[in-house]
Design a protein around this motif. Structure first.
Motif, PDB file in Angstrom:
ATOM      1  N   TYR A   1      -6.528  -4.858   7.296  1.00  0.00           N
ATOM      2  CA  TYR A   1      -5.099  -4.626   7.017  1.00  0.00           C
ATOM      3  C   TYR A   1      -4.308  -5.747   7.697  1.00  0.00           C
TER       4      TYR A   1
ATOM      5  N   ASP B   1       4.592   5.591  13.613  1.00  0.00           N
ATOM      6  CA  ASP B   1       3.661   5.030  12.632  1.00  0.00           C
ATOM      7  C   ASP B   1       2.375   4.616  13.329  1.00  0.00           C
ATOM      8  N   VAL B   2       1.417   4.249  12.498  1.00  0.00           N
ATOM      9  CA  VAL B   2       0.098   3.891  13.026  1.00  0.00           C
ATOM     10  C   VAL B   2       0.151   2.567  13.793  1.00  0.00           C
ATOM     11  N   MET B   3       1.029   1.659  13.368  1.00  0.00           N
ATOM     12  CA  MET B   3       1.150   0.389  14.096  1.00  0.00           C
ATOM     13  C   MET B   3       1.559   0.631  15.547  1.00  0.00           C
TER      14      MET B   3
ATOM     15  N   SER C   1       1.549   9.655   5.683  1.00  0.00           N
ATOM     16  CA  SER C   1       2.364   8.692   4.930  1.00  0.00           C
ATOM     17  C   SER C   1       1.655   8.094   3.727  1.00  0.00           C
ATOM     18  N   LYS C   2       0.344   7.858   3.801  1.00  0.00           N
ATOM     19  CA  LYS C   2      -0.342   7.279   2.638  1.00  0.00           C
ATOM     20  C   LYS C   2      -0.569   8.352   1.578  1.00  0.00           C
TER      21      LYS C   2
ATOM     22  N   THR D   1     -11.008   0.929  10.938  1.00  0.00           N
ATOM     23  CA  THR D   1     -10.199   1.565   9.895  1.00  0.00           C
ATOM     24  C   THR D   1     -11.129   2.279   8.926  1.00  0.00           C
TER      25      THR D   1
ATOM     26  N   ASN E   1      -9.093  -0.145   4.578  1.00  0.00           N
ATOM     27  CA  ASN E   1      -8.185  -1.037   3.862  1.00  0.00           C
ATOM     28  C   ASN E   1      -8.534  -2.445   4.329  1.00  0.00           C
TER      29      ASN E   1
ATOM     30  N   PHE F   1      -2.896  -6.214  11.388  1.00  0.00           N
ATOM     31  CA  PHE F   1      -3.860  -6.140  12.484  1.00  0.00           C
ATOM     32  C   PHE F   1      -4.323  -7.530  12.919  1.00  0.00           C
TER      33      PHE F   1
ATOM     34  N   ILE G   1      -5.581   6.587   8.661  1.00  0.00           N
ATOM     35  CA  ILE G   1      -4.360   6.861   7.901  1.00  0.00           C
ATOM     36  C   ILE G   1      -4.687   7.231   6.453  1.00  0.00           C
TER      37      ILE G   1
ATOM     38  N   ALA H   1       0.843  -1.201   0.000  1.00  0.00           N
ATOM     39  CA  ALA H   1       0.000   0.000   0.000  1.00  0.00           C
ATOM     40  C   ALA H   1       0.874   1.245   0.000  1.00  0.00           C
TER      41      ALA H   1
ATOM     42  N   ASP I   1      -8.348   4.109  13.027  1.00  0.00           N
ATOM     43  CA  ASP I   1      -7.203   4.184  12.119  1.00  0.00           C
ATOM     44  C   ASP I   1      -7.647   4.977  10.896  1.00  0.00           C
TER      45      ASP I   1
HETATM   46  C1  LIG Z   1      -5.196   0.949   7.195  1.00  0.00           C
HETATM   47  C2  LIG Z   1      -3.743   0.975   7.509  1.00  0.00           C
HETATM   48  N1  LIG Z   1      -3.352   1.112   8.771  1.00  0.00           N
HETATM   49  C3  LIG Z   1      -2.061   1.119   9.105  1.00  0.00           C
HETATM   50  C4  LIG Z   1      -1.085   0.982   8.150  1.00  0.00           C
HETATM   51  C5  LIG Z   1       0.341   0.986   8.578  1.00  0.00           C
HETATM   52  O1  LIG Z   1       0.741   2.290   8.736  1.00  0.00           O
HETATM   53  P1  LIG Z   1       2.122   2.653   9.415  1.00  0.00           P
HETATM   54  O2  LIG Z   1       3.175   2.406   8.399  1.00  0.00           O
HETATM   55  O3  LIG Z   1       1.957   4.101   9.755  1.00  0.00           O
HETATM   56  O4  LIG Z   1       2.236   1.784  10.610  1.00  0.00           O
HETATM   57  C6  LIG Z   1      -1.439   0.852   6.822  1.00  0.00           C
HETATM   58  C7  LIG Z   1      -0.419   0.661   5.785  1.00  0.00           C
HETATM   59  O5  LIG Z   1      -0.699   0.273   4.690  1.00  0.00           O
HETATM   60  C8  LIG Z   1      -2.804   0.847   6.487  1.00  0.00           C
HETATM   61  O6  LIG Z   1      -3.224   0.738   5.221  1.00  0.00           O
END
Ligand SMILES: Cc1ncc(COP(=O)(O)O)c(C=O)c1O
Length: 390
Positions: free
Chosen positions: A129, A103-105, A243-244, A177, A181, A132, A211, A43, A209
């Motif tokens: 995603y 990051d989101v993780m 980031s996206k 989310t 995704n 998760f 993102i 992604a 989430d």
């Molecule tokens: C819905 C979603 N959440 C989290 C992430 C991961 O994001 P990060 O790289 O900020 O952890 C992605 C990455 O593709 C994503 O699509």
């Protein structure tokens, strides 16, 4: 009229050396016909990022801003992010409530650890995603999958199933989310309000989430979950990132948005480790993206919309195509093909197109394709896939 992105060829992308175009898990990098593989599984976008982002990274290098984060840079990021969210999504957030994370993780891990009772399960609508599916388990938590409902040609949250899963499992957190995704859904305010009713009934919380928030189409507005009601604000930790939308996931900067006093106090006490690995150049670049990257993003959204149209107009025989409402990811339902192998394996071998297999998202029989590439490359991928099916 041709767009400069049209000139990006698969060879150019391969020479760039990204994971998407190199780490494709196929030893010699070709399909059954000897053609080089086309990467459509990660992604991220194949487009160069905005000049303002690249300039910010160059300025970081020129000034040796590779040290630890200064408070002023964090404050500047928070102001830029808050202004962007107010302007684009109509949610005015206090910049003091926006904190940096790599990051989101990391934000998800911190939310599970600091905002839910020890040992409680986590609900995850499926498909999802991929990471998760495994992160809760790594933290000693059960991940409770809740299949989404299939609406005509699309997906919806199954509220009854969520309600039952909360009751059954004792989960105290829902991972929501939006934009979603891998289904590309952009949930409406009404859908989100219905989620709030379920979550409140169980005294649970939401990890929102968001993102993909800047990436919506057809005039749809992203609705921040925590903005929908006082109850939602009180039970939500929101995570987002530039980031996206601006294509900078390797710069390691995301943002947590806290929407109530208690959560802000908890973060002030316990969020330090989650913040610690945030990259200074990423903070400076994300600030530039939010502040000065809107025109670039609008151009990218128009280009991605053209790629959506191409997907819509390129039906794959026997495959259900879910054109995304948001994100640059699309879900392809190959369950009707009757393949005796995962569909992504079939298309990697027969078409040389590397997709994410749906099983990895908790949606066996499906596949996720990334549309954010040069349109001629996407056209070739879709043509190869159609030919493989014929
Ligand atoms: C819905 C979603 N959440 C989290 C992430 C991961 O994001 P990060 O790289 O900020 O952890 C992605 C990455 O593709 C994503 O699509």
């Amino acid at each position: 009229m041709a767009h400069p992105f049209d000139a990006l060829t698969a060879d150019v992308m391969r020479a760039g050396g990204s994971w998407k175009w190199s780490g494709q898990g196929v030893a010699d990098g070709t399909d059954r016909h000897g053609r080089p593989l086309l990467g459509a599984f990660v992604a991220e976008m194949d487009f160069p990022t905005a000049d303002v982002v690249a300039d910010a990274v160059r300025a970081s290098a020129d000034a040796s801003r590779f040290g630890y984060l200064a408070d002023a840079w964090v404050a500047d990021l928070a102001e830029a992010c808050a202004a962007y969210w107010t302007d684009r999504f109509g949610w005015s957030v206090d910049p003091e409530r926006i904190r940096p994370v790599p990051d989101v993780m990391t934000a998800l891990v911190a939310t599970i650890e600091h905002y839910t009772p020890s040992g409680t399960p986590v609900l995850l609508p499926m498909p999802a995603y991929m990471p998760f599916l495994t992160v809760p388990g790594r933290l000693g938590r059960e991940m409770v999958p809740v299949p989404m409902a299939r609406a005509t040609g699309s997906f919806a949250l199954d509220l009854d199933a969520l309600d039952a899963a909360f009751s059954r499992s004792g989960a105290r957190l829902l991972v929501l989310t939006n934009p979603h995704n891998p289904t590309g859904r952009v949930f409406t305010a009404e859908e989100l309000a219905a989620v709030t009713a379920v979550v409140e009934r169980h005294g649970a919380r939401v990890f929102a989430d968001e993102i993909h928030a800047p990436l919506t189409f057809d005039g749809r507005a992203h609705v921040p979950y925590a903005s929908t009601s006082a109850a939602a604000a009180a039970h939500t930790v929101t995570a987002t990132s530039a980031s996206k939308a601006w294509n900078l996931p390797g710069l390691k900067c995301g943002q947590v948005i806290l929407s109530n006093d208690a959560d802000a106090a908890t973060w002030a006490e316990r969020g330090y480790l989650a913040e610690h690995s945030t990259a200074t150049p990423g903070v400076l670049a994300s600030t530039a993206a939010y502040r000065d990257g809107k025109a670039w993003l609008d151009d990218v959204l128009a280009y991605l919309d053209g790629n959506r149209a191409l997907l819509r107009d390129s039906p794959l025989p026997g495959v259900g195509t879910v054109v995304p409402e948001g994100t640059y990811l699309a879900w392809l339902d190959a369950s009707g093909l009757g393949l005796d192998e995962p569909p992504a394996a079939f298309f990697a071998r027969e078409a040389g197109v590397v997709l994410t297999d749906g099983a990895r998202c908790g949606g066996p029989g499906g596949m996720r394709i990334t549309l954010a590439t040069a349109r001629p490359v996407l056209a070739e991928a879709l043509e190869r896939m159609a030919a493989a099916l014929h």
